[in-house]
Scaffold this active site. Structure first.
Site, short mmCIF file in Angstrom:
data_model
loop_
_atom_site.label_atom_id
_atom_site.label_comp_id
_atom_site.label_asym_id
_atom_site.label_seq_id
_atom_site.Cartn_x
_atom_site.Cartn_y
_atom_site.Cartn_z
N CYS A 109 30.13 66.60 -23.43
CA CYS A 109 30.51 68.01 -23.64
C CYS A 109 30.06 68.47 -25.01
O CYS A 109 28.88 68.76 -25.21
CB CYS A 109 32.00 68.24 -23.41
SG CYS A 109 33.09 67.12 -24.31
N SER A 110 30.96 68.53 -25.98
CA SER A 110 30.58 69.14 -27.26
C SER A 110 31.42 68.58 -28.40
O SER A 110 31.58 69.26 -29.42
CB SER A 110 30.79 70.65 -27.16
OG SER A 110 32.13 70.92 -26.78
#
Lengths: 198, 99
Positions: A109-110
């Protein structure tokens, strides 16, 4: 922006206002409080924090050793934390050397040390970076204009919800005598991610 | 089983586009999504793991077609309905179009 937008900007803005209004009705958000919290967060979470950590590590060998051993505890010495107002994540600082270079990513994801670097750039969150940097890191660094010596080994660190990484770049040559503030000014966000030398 | 977010090592994605002097948010609505999410997690409406899971449950095509904060808006909306804070009808009443 990537041009891959599912909705248009105006449509999305209207939908966000709609959701925010529903939450306000239920007493879950207060628009004035949201603005204040956002402003305070942005003032606090900035790459200047990460740069300061690096400059201190370059100047103080004791701090550097403590930072590499236990990032979270060392941050407290500079009045910083990984909490950012929410749950605190573990910080692992990875040090570049003459023959080893580090790069960070979150393939799923991030995940990112937001308290030390501020909100991440769009490219960090892109499928292109996340998919490619673990397969062909050298080619990815070259796309950032960073041609790493082929003899230098690269380690790519994949962040998770619980553990975030920060790169400790090598101190540039010719910087003896510079104070912490001047050294911090040499450090870039991309250097702290590992897609630039410093 | 991996889901669509698990792109590490996947081939076929394009070159990385770096935007010069990129601001933290490109639009006001992105900043609001960010702030709303923090507020809801701060109040314990849901936690970070639930939030990530909601992003990662998106249908592959929808996930790949959505911008970053669009994924967040989708996850927030999903969780608000799942937690019974609002109904699906209330959420969709604000949607002008989808697709």
């Amino acid at each position: 922006m990537s041009g891959e937008h599912h909705g248009t900007d105006a449509t999305l803005a209207a939908q966000v206002r709609h959701v925010e209004a529903l939450l306000e009705e239920r007493g879950l958000v207060d628009p004035a409080e949201l603005d204040r919290a956002l402003e305070a967060f942005l003032a606090r979470a900035s790459p200047a924090n990460g740069s300061r950590v690096v400059a201190r590590a370059w100047l103080d060998a004791g701090f550097r050793a403590r930072l590499l051993a236990d990032g979270n505890t060392a941050l407290v010495e500079l009045g910083l934390s990984m909490g950012g107002g929410l749950q605190e994540q573990r910080l692992k600082v990875v040090e570049n050397t003459a023959d080893a270079h580090n790069v960070i990513v979150c393939t799923l994801c991030s995940c990112y040390p937001i308290a030390l670097l501020g909100p991440s750039p769009t490219w960090y969150k892109s499928e292109a970076y996340r998919s490619r940097v673990v397969r062909e890191p050298r080619a990815v660094l070259a796309e950032f204009g960073f041609d790493l010596d082929p003899a230098v080994a690269i380690t790519v660190w994949d962040a998770s919800a619980e553990t975030r990484y920060l790169v400790l770049p090598r101190r540039p040559a010719g910087t003896h005598g510079l104070d912490e503030r001047s050294l911090a000014a040499l450090v870039t966000r991309n250097g702290l991610i590992g897609v630039a030398a410093v | 089983m991996s889901r669509i977010n698990d792109v590490g090592g996947m081939q076929g994605f394009a070159a990385i586009e770096e935007e010069a002097d990129e601001p933290p948010f490109h639009s006001d609505w992105e900043a609001h999504v960010f702030a709303i999410n923090r507020a809801l997690m701060g109040r314990g409406v849901y936690n970070l793991d639930e939030f990530r899971d909601a992003v990662e449950q998106m249908a592959p095509q929808h996930y790949l077609d959505s911008s970053y904060y669009e994924k967040w808006l989708h996850a927030i909306s999903t969780l608000l309905v799942r937690k019974g804070v609002v109904s699906a009808e209330e959420i969709s009443a604000g949607q002008v179009s989808h697709d």
